[in-house]
Design a protein around this motif. Structure first.
Motif, short mmCIF file in Angstrom:
data_model
loop_
_atom_site.label_atom_id
_atom_site.label_comp_id
_atom_site.label_asym_id
_atom_site.label_seq_id
_atom_site.Cartn_x
_atom_site.Cartn_y
_atom_site.Cartn_z
N GLN A 181 0.05 -2.25 9.90
CA GLN A 181 1.11 -1.84 8.96
C GLN A 181 0.62 -1.85 7.51
O GLN A 181 1.08 -1.06 6.70
N HIS A 182 -0.31 -2.74 7.21
CA HIS A 182 -0.81 -2.86 5.84
C HIS A 182 -1.91 -1.85 5.54
O HIS A 182 -2.32 -1.71 4.39
N LEU A 183 -2.39 -1.16 6.57
CA LEU A 183 -3.47 -0.18 6.39
C LEU A 183 -2.94 1.25 6.29
O LEU A 183 -3.67 2.14 5.85
N ALA A 184 -1.71 1.48 6.73
CA ALA A 184 -1.16 2.84 6.74
C ALA A 184 -1.06 3.37 5.31
O ALA A 184 -0.48 2.73 4.44
N THR A 185 -1.65 4.54 5.08
CA THR A 185 -1.69 5.09 3.73
C THR A 185 -1.47 6.60 3.75
O THR A 185 -1.81 7.28 4.70
N LEU A 186 -0.91 7.09 2.66
CA LEU A 186 -0.71 8.52 2.43
C LEU A 186 -1.75 9.10 1.49
O LEU A 186 -1.79 10.30 1.28
N ASN A 187 -2.56 8.26 0.90
CA ASN A 187 -3.49 8.69 -0.14
C ASN A 187 -4.80 9.20 0.47
O ASN A 187 -5.61 8.39 0.94
N PRO A 188 -5.05 10.51 0.44
CA PRO A 188 -6.29 11.04 1.03
C PRO A 188 -7.54 10.45 0.40
O PRO A 188 -8.57 10.34 1.05
N ALA A 189 -7.46 10.01 -0.87
CA ALA A 189 -8.63 9.41 -1.53
C ALA A 189 -9.01 8.08 -0.87
O ALA A 189 -10.17 7.65 -0.96
N GLU A 190 -8.05 7.44 -0.22
CA GLU A 190 -8.32 6.17 0.45
C GLU A 190 -8.77 6.36 1.90
O GLU A 190 -9.04 5.40 2.60
N LEU A 191 -8.82 7.62 2.34
CA LEU A 191 -9.05 7.88 3.75
C LEU A 191 -10.40 8.48 4.13
O LEU A 191 -10.54 8.90 5.27
#
Length: 177
Positions: free
Chosen positions: A34-44
Motif C-alpha cells: 500500500q505504501h509503494l503504490a504510486t501515480l508518478n511515472p518519474a518514480e516508476l
C-alpha cells in the motif's frame, strides 16, 4: 519483459492508476504494498522495466474495480449488463483488462470520500461471480495489473478507454452490501 508489457504499464499510469510491484509470476504482493503504490511515472522507471508483475492499488488510484470472474462458462459481463438493463441504466465503457482465466477487470473512478471495500466470492449486490476491489476505509484493495503474467498467461488491456466515473446505480448497490 516485452515492450508490450511496458506499454500496458504506461497506459495504466496514463489512466491514473497507481502501480506497485508484485513478484514475477505471482498474484500476491509483499507486505506493505500500500505504501509503494504510486501515480508518478518519474518514480516508476524500475517498475516499468522490471521483470516483476504489477499491482494496481485501488485507494491510491481512487478506483473501484469490478472483477468479473468466469466459472463454468458463466456470462458474468452479461449478468451485469442485464442488471443495468433491468434498472434502465447502461454500463459505461471504461478501462478494461482481460484476466488469464477469461474474466475482466472493469475500472471505475471512485467519488471522493468513497469507502467501498473489497468483497470476494461473488457475494455483492451486483450478482454472482462479481467481486469488488475498492478504496476501503484504510488501505484498500488491489488487482494484478495489465502487462503482468501469471501461470504463463497475460493480463491484457482489452478496452483502452478513460477510467469512467463509478455509476450511481453501481455505487448504491455496493454501499448497501
Amino acid at each position: 519483459m516485452s515492450a508490450t508489457d511496458t506499454e500496458a504499464r504506461l497506459r495504466a499510469v496514463a489512466r491514473g492508476l497507481a502501480l506497485f510491484p508484485i513478484p514475477a509470476g505471482a498474484r500476491v504482493p509483499e507486505p506493505g504494498w500500500q505504501h509503494l503504490a504510486t501515480l508518478n511515472p518519474a518514480e516508476l522507471p524500475e517498475l516499468l522495466s522490471a521483470a516483476c508483475n504489477i499491482g494496481i492499488g485501488c485507494r491510491a488510484s481512487h478506483a473501484v474495480v469490478l472483477d468479473l470472474d468466469v466459472h463454468g462458462g458463466e456470462d458474468v459481463l452479461g449478468t451485469l449488463a442485464s442488471l443495468a438493463d433491468q434498472l434502465g441504466e447502461t454500463l459505461p465503457g471504461t478501462f478494461t483488462v482481460a484476466t488469464p482465466s477469461g474474466g475482466r477487470h472493469l475500472y471505475f473512478r471512485a467519488p471522493m470520500g468513497c469507502t467501498i471495500g473489497s468483497v470476494s466470492g461473488g457475494r455483492t449486490a451486483l450478482g454472482p461471480g462479481i467481486d469488488v476491489r475498492g478504496p476501503g476505509r484504510r488501505s484498500g484493495g488491489y488487482l494484478v495489473g495489465p502487462g503482468s503474467i501469471v501461470g504463463g498467461l497475460p493480463y491484457l488491456i482489452v478496452q483502452d478507454a478513460p477510467v469512467a466515473p463509478l455509476p450511481d446505480w453501481i455505487a448504491d448497490r455496493l454501499a448497501s452490501s
